[in-house]
Design an enzyme around this catalytic site. Structure first.
Site: not given
Length: 359
Positions: A94, A96
């Protein structure tokens, strides 16, 4: 020759599920790996981690180390040993709150979507209004997943429409990134370099905007990586740099998984970055059967949905609200790093799985 991991995480404070109280925290160390700047890393490696089942983790590590040809991805992971395991692995990450810091200079760091400022502030206001309406629905426990998926598609479609209608330009993206408070965790660059040297693909999954993620990489790291593919929403600009459309299917928070891999593309060669777009074909990436998955939400485990993997080590970053969320995180992830930890523990994990010849 097999390569067997001997302990858990170098330079990391380890908690097991039976030793959560602070007075029971112990230190555990990796044996020496192949990381070329180990002294620098160890000097910055103090971070706290929770391993719920250390025996299972060691078994997974051993399985990856002993895998046959052609299997690691970094969703992240290999020298004799490299030749043996290299083609089998990939890293899935991922963006953020996972690759980037949760806190920056004492304030909440911005997300790749949140940093975007349009030249017409009225459109920023409209996008914020959409956020305030749809964000609670995204996490509502009472809305069925089918209905929630339609709502997320509706939210993303409206947001993308506002970006086009508001006249977003690529120059605007550059300026937004320059003005932002987004920052990478310490150790991310070293992790990317380590994996690039071993031709291990990194898939960055994001429901945000690929073009912004690329610009963040350019401005904050000042380089791109040939092994990085971004699975995210990609913009189309006209010759004057104005946004005119988006490519392909919309990727939102509920379909951010390997089913969206066909949306992935190597980093753009915009600005003369000269990334070889043919280096990592999607079909080749899909055949890699060992996965290191990095995320900051329990839902990020879904990034490997649709992937026919043999072994997966999941690493979670629990950035905030640790007391209330720790129990669910340690039940979900193999390793959990606490309080916006740096990436050094993951770098050591990868170097343990991918030692140099002779180790």
């Amino acid at each position: 020759m097999s390569h067997r991991p001997h302990s858990i995480l170098l330079g990391t404070t380890i908690r097991t599920h039976r030793s959560i109280p602070p007075h029971l925290i112990s230190r555990a160390w990796f044996c020496s790996g192949s990381f070329r700047n180990q002294t620098h890393m160890e000097s910055h490696a103090s971070c706290e981690a929770v391993v719920a089942d250390s025996e299972l983790l060691v078994k997974k590590m051993a399985a990856i180390c002993n895998a046959g040809p052609a299997k690691l991805q970094v969703g992240n992971l290999c020298s004799n040993f490299v030749c043996c395991v290299l083609n089998n692995n990939k890293v899935i990450a991922d963006f953020d709150g996972t690759l980037t810091k949760y806190w920056v200079n004492g304030c909440r760091g911005q997300s790749s979507h949140g940093l975007l400022q349009q030249e017409n502030p009225e459109y920023d206001k409209k996008r914020q209004e959409l956020y305030e309406h749809y964000h609670p629905l995204e996490f509502s426990p009472t809305i069925p997943i089918e209905e929630k998926t339609k709502l997320m598609e509706e939210w993303w479609t409206k947001t993308h429409g506002l970006l086009i209608e508001g006249g977003l330009t690529y120059d605007g993206i550059r300026q937004s990134v320059a003005d932002s408070t987004i920052a990478f965790r310490e150790g991310v660059v070293e992790l990317f370099e380590f994996l690039e040297e071993r031709d291990i693909p990194i898939l960055i999954f994001s429901a945000g905007l690929a073009d912004i993620i690329e610009e963040v990489l350019r401005q904050k790291i000042h380089r791109l990586f040939k092994n990085v593919k971004i699975v995210s929403n990609r913009m189309v600009f006209d010759n004057n740099g104005h946004l005119v459309s988006f490519q392909g299917k919309t990727i939102h928070s509920l379909n951010k998984n390997e089913h969206a891999l066909d949306m992935a593309a190597p980093l753009h060669d915009r600005l003369g970055d000269n990334i070889d777009a043919t280096t990592y074909e999607n079909a080749s990436v899909k055949t890699r059967r060992n996965v290191l998955l990095l995320g900051d939400h329990i839902g990020d485990l879904g990034m490997s949905d649709g992937l026919n993997y043999e072994n997966r080590i999941s690493v979670g970053f629990l950035n905030d609200n640790v007391e209330n969320s720790l129990d669910s995180y340690r039940k979900t992830f193999d390793i959990v790093y606490l309080n916006d930890a740096p990436m050094w523990g993951v770098v050591k994990l990868v170097s343990q799985l991918c030692p140099s010849e002779g180790h």
